[in-house]
Design a protein around this motif. Structure first.
Motif, PDB file in Angstrom:
ATOM      1  N   LEU A 125       0.839  -1.184   0.000  1.00 42.53           N
ATOM      2  CA  LEU A 125       0.000   0.000   0.000  1.00 42.53           C
ATOM      3  C   LEU A 125       0.882   1.243   0.000  1.00 42.53           C
ATOM      4  O   LEU A 125       1.834   1.341   0.781  1.00 42.53           O
ATOM      5  N   SER A 153       3.138   3.153   2.995  1.00 42.48           N
ATOM      6  CA  SER A 153       3.327   2.252   4.126  1.00 42.48           C
ATOM      7  C   SER A 153       4.036   1.000   3.638  1.00 42.48           C
ATOM      8  O   SER A 153       4.311   0.858   2.454  1.00 42.48           O
ATOM      9  N   ASP A 191       2.519  -1.891   4.598  1.00 37.47           N
ATOM     10  CA  ASP A 191       1.439  -2.870   4.678  1.00 37.47           C
ATOM     11  C   ASP A 191       1.306  -3.565   3.328  1.00 37.47           C
ATOM     12  O   ASP A 191       1.433  -2.930   2.270  1.00 37.47           O
ATOM     13  N   LEU A 238      -0.846  -6.234   0.730  1.00 34.58           N
ATOM     14  CA  LEU A 238      -2.024  -6.992   0.324  1.00 34.58           C
ATOM     15  C   LEU A 238      -1.569  -8.249  -0.399  1.00 34.58           C
ATOM     16  O   LEU A 238      -0.692  -8.182  -1.264  1.00 34.58           O
ATOM     17  N   LEU A 266      -4.559  -8.569   4.394  1.00 35.13           N
ATOM     18  CA  LEU A 266      -3.770  -7.373   4.647  1.00 35.13           C
ATOM     19  C   LEU A 266      -2.758  -7.721   5.731  1.00 35.13           C
ATOM     20  O   LEU A 266      -3.122  -8.042   6.863  1.00 35.13           O
ATOM     21  N   PRO A 304      -3.062  -1.133  -5.952  1.00 39.74           N
ATOM     22  CA  PRO A 304      -3.607   0.136  -5.455  1.00 39.74           C
ATOM     23  C   PRO A 304      -3.742   1.141  -6.589  1.00 39.74           C
ATOM     24  O   PRO A 304      -2.908   1.204  -7.503  1.00 39.74           O
ATOM     25  N   PHE A 320      -4.399   6.352  -4.224  1.00 40.38           N
ATOM     26  CA  PHE A 320      -4.827   5.553  -3.081  1.00 40.38           C
ATOM     27  C   PHE A 320      -4.802   6.340  -1.775  1.00 40.38           C
ATOM     28  O   PHE A 320      -5.696   6.182  -0.933  1.00 40.38           O
ATOM     29  N   GLN A 346      -8.353   5.586  -1.382  1.00 36.28           N
ATOM     30  CA  GLN A 346      -8.281   4.181  -0.957  1.00 36.28           C
ATOM     31  C   GLN A 346      -8.787   3.204  -2.018  1.00 36.28           C
ATOM     32  O   GLN A 346      -9.222   2.083  -1.707  1.00 36.28           O
ATOM     33  N   VAL A 384      -8.592   0.403  -4.814  1.00 37.32           N
ATOM     34  CA  VAL A 384      -7.735  -0.690  -5.279  1.00 37.32           C
ATOM     35  C   VAL A 384      -8.428  -1.375  -6.449  1.00 37.32           C
ATOM     36  O   VAL A 384      -9.673  -1.364  -6.569  1.00 37.32           O
ATOM     37  N   ARG A 386     -13.115   0.426  -2.816  1.00 37.63           N
ATOM     38  CA  ARG A 386     -12.377   1.161  -1.789  1.00 37.63           C
ATOM     39  C   ARG A 386     -11.981   0.179  -0.692  1.00 37.63           C
ATOM     40  O   ARG A 386     -12.802  -0.622  -0.235  1.00 37.63           O
ATOM     41  N   LEU A 387     -10.739   0.257  -0.268  1.00 32.87           N
ATOM     42  CA  LEU A 387     -10.246  -0.558   0.840  1.00 32.87           C
ATOM     43  C   LEU A 387     -10.407   0.258   2.116  1.00 32.87           C
ATOM     44  O   LEU A 387      -9.676   1.233   2.345  1.00 32.87           O
ATOM     45  N   GLN A 436     -10.262   0.520   6.120  1.00 32.57           N
ATOM     46  CA  GLN A 436      -9.649  -0.085   7.288  1.00 32.57           C
ATOM     47  C   GLN A 436     -10.196   0.573   8.546  1.00 32.57           C
ATOM     48  O   GLN A 436     -10.325   1.796   8.620  1.00 32.57           O
TER      49      GLN A 436
END
Length: 399
Positions: free
Chosen positions: A73, A76, A78, A80, A90, A120, A124, A128, A130, A150-151, A153
C-alpha cells in the motif's frame, strides 16, 4: 491486421556459468497445466546459504495458501496478498496478525482460475481505491474480470466497499486456463493496462474483434482509452493495445516508462517482451517453442511482420510474474527484469540495457515462484504458490 516489424529474438540459456545459486535449473515445460506440477522441497537454510553466495539472503516472513499476487500500500509497508481460492489478506508492516479483507467477490476457483492480481489505484492515499482481477462464470463459460473498490480499514478489520466490475474478458469460453489478468498502471497514473490470455483457444489471439490474447489499455473507469491503436473500430476492439499474445502473466512498467510483459510459451518459447502500441506478437502463427503434441511452430524471424521477444527460453521456465527493479538495495539490478519461474522453480534476472537483453542469471530456489514485488525499501519479495506457500524477503548479503 496491423503488423509491426520484428525484433530479432535473443535466446538465452536457462543459466550462465558462474552465476547460478545452487545449480542450473533444467526443468522442462510445464505442459498444458500452468507452469507444470513439479515441486522440490528445499530447506530455507540451504536456500539462504546458496542465495547468499550470489549476493543476497532469503528470509521467510509468512505463509499463505496458494497465493497469486501481492502489492504494498502506498505510503506504508502494509502488504495486500491474494489467494487463488478467493481470500484477500492485509499483512501489517509490523508483522502483526494479518487481517482478512471482507467483501471480496465470489470467484471461480478451478484450473488456473481464481482471485488474481491486486493493485492500489494512483490516488490511493486520497481515495483508498484498489483494483482486483478474478475469474467469473457467465454466458459461454468463464472469463477474467477487473473490479474496483475502496479498501476501508477500521482498527483490526478491513473490507472492500463499493466494488464494481469495470472490465470483462470477451468472450467467455469453456475451459479454465490462460486467463492472465495481470494489472499495471502507467507512470502518469492515467491508464490501466490488463493482460488477457488466449484462454487456450489460440486462433482468437489473431482476431482483434475480441480481447483474448491481448493487452488492453483502459481509462481508470474501465473504458477504452482514447488514442488506442484500433479505437476507430469501436466495441471491445477499441480497448486493444497489442495482440497475438498467449498467456502474459507478467505486466510491468520500467522506470523509463517502457511497458514489459513476461509470457508463457507452449513447449518452450517463454518470452520477455516490450509491449508496443499496435504490436502483433505472433501467437499462434510464430513461437520459439512447439506445440505440446510435438507439432512445430515457425520461429520468430526477421521480416515475418510480428514483434519478436527481447529474449526467450528453451526449455521453458514458466514465468508467472515480472518486476522491473528500480530500488536502491540492489543497485546492480536497477532497470533489470526479475521473473518468478514456476516450472523453473527460480528467480530469473535478465540484464536489460536500452531495451535489449545482455545476459541472465538464474537463482534456483527449489519452489514455484508465483509473484515478485519490490518493497518500499528496495528489498525483493517473492511468493511461492505451492508447498507451504511462503512469503520471502530478499536482502543483500552483508560484506
Amino acid at each position: 491486421m496491423r503488423r509491426q516489424p520484428a525484433r530479432r529474438p535473443f535466446l538465452l540459456p536457462l543459466c550462465l556459468a558462474g552465476v547460478v545459486v545452487s545449480g542450473c535449473s533444467t526443468a522442462g515445460s510445464g505442459g498444458p497445466a500452468e507452469g507444470g506440477e513439479g515441486e522440490t522441497q528445499q530447506t530455507l537454510a540451504a536456500e539462504s546459504a546458496a542465495a547468499g553466495s550470489s549476493g543476497f539472503v532469503v528470509e521467510e516472513v509468512d505463509q499463505f495458501a496458494e497465493p497469486w499476487a501481492m502489492a504494498f500500500l502506498p505510503g506504508s509497508e502494509d502488504l495486500l496478498v491474494t489467494e487463488r481460492s478467493g481470500e484477500l489478506h492485509l499483512r501489517p508492516a509490523d508483522g502483526g496478525e494479518r487481517i482478512p479483507v471482507e467483501g471480496v467477490p465470489e470467484v471461480v476457483h478451478e484450473g488456473q482460475g481464481g482471485l488474481g492480481d491486486v493493485l492500489p489505484g494512483p490516488d490511493f492515499a486520497q481515495d483508498q481505491v484498489v483494483y482486483l482481477s478474478w475469474v467469473e462464470a457467465g454466458d459461454g463459460g468463464t472469463g477474467a474480470v477487473v473490479g474496483r473498490a475502496r479498501l476501508v480499514q477500521d482498527g483490526g478489520s478491513a473490507a472492500l466497499e463499493d466494488l464494481e466490475v469495470i472490465w470483462q474478458q470477451t468472450p467467455k469460453v469453456d475451459g479454465t486456463g490462460h486467463f492472465s489478468h495481470r494489472l499495471a498502471l502507467d507512470p502518469d497514473g492515467e491508464h490501466l493496462f490488463v493482460s488477457s490470455g488466449d484462454r487456450q483457444q489460440m486462433d482468437p489471439a489473431q482476431d482483434t474483434s475480441n480481447t483474448l490474447g491481448t493487452v488492453v489499455r483502459l481509462t481508470l473507469d474501465g473504458e477504452a482509452a482514447p488514442g488506442n491503436p484500433l479505437e476507430d473500430e469501436g466495441g471491445v476492439t477499441a480497448q486493444i493495445w497489442s495482440w497475438g499474445h498467449r498467456n502474459p502473466l507478467g505486466l510491468e512498467f520500467g522506470p523509463d516508462g517502457t511497458l514489459w510483459s513476461s509470457e508463457m510459451g507452449p513447449e518452450g518459447g517463454d518470452e520477455l517482451n516490450v509491449v508496443e502500441a499496435g504490436g502483433n506478437y505472433g501467437w499462434p502463427e510464430v513461437s520459439d517453442g512447439n506445440h505440446y503434441d510435438g507439432g512445430e511452430i515457425p520461429d520468430h524471424a526477421e521480416g515475418d511482420g510480428f514483434v519478436a521477444p527481447v529474449t526467450s527460453w528453451v526449455p521453458s521456465i514458466s514465468p508467472g510474474s515480472l518486476l522491473i527493479y528500480s530500488g536502491e538495495m540492489f543497485p546492480q539490478w536497477q532497470g533489470d527484469a526479475l521473473l518468478g519461474a514456476l516450472s523453473g522453480q527460480a528467480l530469473v534476472r535478465v540484464d536489460l540495457e536500452d531495451g535489449q537483453a545482455q545476459g541472465s542469471e538464474t537463482f534456483d530456489l527449489g519452489q514455484r515462484i508465483r509473484a515478485v514485488e519490490q518493497g518500499p525499501d528496495g528489498a525483493v519479495w517473492l511468493l511461492e504458490d505451492a508447498g507451504s506457500g511462503r512469503l520471502l524477503r530478499l536482502t543483500p548479503e552483508e560484506a
